[in-house]
Write a protein that holds these residues in place. Structure first.
Motif, PDB file in Angstrom:
ATOM      1  N   THR A 326      37.427  58.573 -17.842  1.00 33.63           N
ATOM      2  CA  THR A 326      37.983  59.254 -18.973  1.00 33.63           C
ATOM      3  C   THR A 326      39.156  58.630 -19.495  1.00 33.63           C
ATOM      4  O   THR A 326      40.371  58.528 -18.594  1.00 33.63           O
ATOM      5  N   GLN A 346      40.172  60.427 -24.941  1.00 32.29           N
ATOM      6  CA  GLN A 346      39.432  61.988 -24.701  1.00 32.29           C
ATOM      7  C   GLN A 346      40.636  62.962 -24.129  1.00 32.29           C
ATOM      8  O   GLN A 346      40.206  64.068 -24.015  1.00 32.29           O
ATOM      9  N   ASP A 370      33.979  65.376 -23.852  1.00 33.28           N
ATOM     10  CA  ASP A 370      32.598  65.191 -24.021  1.00 33.28           C
ATOM     11  C   ASP A 370      32.219  65.317 -25.452  1.00 33.28           C
ATOM     12  O   ASP A 370      30.842  64.956 -25.937  1.00 33.28           O
ATOM     13  N   GLU A 371      33.217  65.734 -26.468  1.00 33.29           N
ATOM     14  CA  GLU A 371      32.580  65.480 -27.807  1.00 33.29           C
ATOM     15  C   GLU A 371      33.733  64.817 -28.731  1.00 33.29           C
ATOM     16  O   GLU A 371      33.283  64.516 -29.981  1.00 33.29           O
ATOM     17  N   THR A 394      27.473  59.266 -26.737  1.00 35.45           N
ATOM     18  CA  THR A 394      26.551  60.570 -26.920  1.00 35.45           C
ATOM     19  C   THR A 394      27.007  61.487 -28.126  1.00 35.45           C
ATOM     20  O   THR A 394      26.433  62.423 -28.179  1.00 35.45           O
ATOM     21  N   TYR A 395      28.103  61.249 -28.801  1.00 34.23           N
ATOM     22  CA  TYR A 395      28.815  62.049 -29.687  1.00 34.23           C
ATOM     23  C   TYR A 395      28.955  61.253 -31.003  1.00 34.23           C
ATOM     24  O   TYR A 395      29.529  59.893 -30.950  1.00 34.23           O
ATOM     25  N   THR A 417      34.701  63.147 -17.619  1.00 33.14           N
ATOM     26  CA  THR A 417      33.400  63.108 -18.246  1.00 33.14           C
ATOM     27  C   THR A 417      32.770  61.819 -17.833  1.00 33.14           C
ATOM     28  O   THR A 417      33.107  61.314 -16.958  1.00 33.14           O
ATOM     29  N   THR A 418      31.600  61.617 -18.521  1.00 36.75           N
ATOM     30  CA  THR A 418      30.762  60.502 -18.197  1.00 36.75           C
ATOM     31  C   THR A 418      31.653  59.120 -18.588  1.00 36.75           C
ATOM     32  O   THR A 418      32.585  59.131 -19.348  1.00 36.75           O
TER      33      THR A 418
END
Length: 476
Positions: A326, A346, A370-371, A394-395, A417-418
């Motif tokens: 992150t 992030q 995550d977004e 992913t976003y 997060t990932t």
């Protein structure tokens, strides 16, 4: 509804009349006002009236109507840039700068494998809904960042030898270079410092002074009252030229990703009495007491010859703050009045009250790792500020608007997060060894997604072998 439609609906609902107690709760809740999905978003700047945002979109530029912060709307897009040229289009357009009704876009942000057009593209944006390209100056170097003032564009020109700043007059029908400045020209000893430790990452101009974020070489001040004849004023940071010269080439890559040092972005307040210098780092070994991610130093520069460090704004904490985890390191920011608007990838965006720069006070903080992964934060109006979200795997990327006031985020998420993919081939530290797949030439040049961080070239160099580093330096 999509995630961002929900945000818009929430903003609209917040505008409805409620009881006094509910209105008070709404006032203290700090959340986005609106979001516009916009692929490839990197740097964002705002017009003087605060009604239009100008966005670097990796393949070009876009203009966004933010006059209603709860409903940002795209006005125009010019992309891809210079597609009609034999070596076009321009790739990795990460930075735009605005001065009055003139906008510049620069690129590619990092050196590419293979031929591609490089330089600065000039636009007339007197009508933001219809930007008109008015000029182009081609360079023989990649341009990561730039600044524009009084018709002169100041370009980072990292060539591996002198790593200069190049001044280009873009005010006429034909843009032309008018001057150069380099730390090596000031003091030949800097030539012996590994190039990645003295990269000119970003520039900022206030009146007659150029401020250079010179990575581990620190922050430099240059008199540009005559852009054709820039003159050294002063520099300061964490390392001396002797200390940096003594770092072996094999250790320079790891050092370039670690704090202290890493002057990544620099700006001053409105009277140039206070300077903020943000670091960018992903140090995985924090046992030495330093935060793994980079924060922001505030300096008193009212006397440029005697700068005094006033305070430090720490980065948001993260349990996995490596380049594969992150990201909460400092990125781009802006002063306006007594406030400092900051972005932390992030780690989100923040507002600080810096009326007492020796004791900055956090007023607001919003994050959703995550977004959103934020590239910059910019003042728009007394009611709102703008942030550019570079997106992730992913976003979506896009443009956010936030209330320009103090408040707290309801139910803030954990800052974990990932993993974020990087273009680093091999990254080795004393704490751990991480190997990732080496990208192809095309992948290395297309960083519109998760890709490399703010200085992709430097980050990639940090993970390369000593032989590759030497080859890069020789090639440049």
């Amino acid at each position: 509804m999509r995630r961002r439609d929900v945000l818009r609906a929430s903003a609209a609902a917040a505008a409805l009349p409620f009881a006094a107690t509910t209105a008070s709760a709404q006032q203290s809740a700090f959340e986005p006002l609106g979001v516009l999905d916009l692929d490839g978003t990197k740097e964002v700047v705002v017009g003087d009236a605060g009604e239009t945002a100008y966005v670097a979109t990796t393949d070009g530029i876009a203009t966004v109507d933010i006059s209603d912060p709860s409903n940002p709307q795209q006005l125009a897009s010019v992309a891809p840039l210079l597609a009609d040229r034999e070596d076009g289009p321009m790739r990795m357009v990460y930075d735009v700068k605005l001065d009055g009704e003139t906008l510049i876009a620069v690129g590619p942000a990092n050196p590419t494998q293979g031929e591609t057009v490089q330089g600065v593209v000039v636009f007339d944006v007197s009508d933001p809904a219809d930007p008109e390209q008015t000029g182009f100056h081609e360079t023989d170097f990649a341009v990561h960042n730039a600044y524009l003032q009084d018709g002169v564009a100041y370009l980072t020109a990292n060539d591996g030898a002198k790593n200069p700043i190049v001044m280009v007059d873009v005010s006429g029908d034909t843009a032309e270079e008018v001057g150069r400045w380099s730390s090596v020209d000031h003091d030949e000893r800097w030539r012996d410092v590994y190039a990645g430790l003295r990269s000119c990452h970003d520039v900022y101009v206030h009146e007659d002074t150029l401020y250079v974020a010179h990575w581990d070489a620190g922050t430099w001040l240059v008199d540009i009252s005559d852009p054709a004849n820039p003159e050294y004023v002063n520099h300061f940071g964490h390392y001396s030229v002797e200390e940096l010269r003594d770092i072996p080439t094999g250790e320079a890559g790891a050092e370039s990703l670690s704090v202290p040092g890493n002057s990544h972005y620099v700006a001053v307040n409105e009277d140039a009495s206070v300077l903020a210098s943000g670091a960018e780092s992903w140090d995985v070994d924090t046992d030495d007491g330093d935060p793994g991610q980079g924060g922001i130093d505030l300096w008193d520069v009212s006397d440029p010859q005697n700068p005094e460090k006033l305070s430090f704004i720490a980065p948001p904490p993260t349990p996995n703050g490596t380049r594969n985890g992150t990201w909460t390191t400092s990125h781009n920011f802006e002063f306006r009045g007594d406030r400092l608007y900051t972005s932390w990838y992030q780690g989100g965006v923040k507002i600080h009250d810096v009326s007492d720069p020796a004791s900055p006070e956090e007023l607001a903080w919003w994050r959703n790792p995550d977004e959103a992964r934020f590239w910059t934060a910019r003042y728009a109006t007394e009611e709102a500020f703008v942030a550019g979200d570079m997106g992730g795997q992913t976003y979506d990327a896009g443009v956010y608007t936030f209330p320009n006031r103090a408040g707290e985020q309801p139910d803030p998420p954990e800052l974990q997060t990932t993993a974020v993919a990087t273009s680093t081939a091999t990254e080795t530290t004393a704490a751990e060894t991480t190997t990732t797949e080496t990208p192809t030439a095309a992948e290395a040049s297309d960083e519109s997604g998760g890709g490399a961080p703010g200085f992709g070239a430097l980050a990639a160099l940090a993970g390369a072998s000593a032989a590759a580093l030497a080859a890069w330096r020789n090639n440049d």
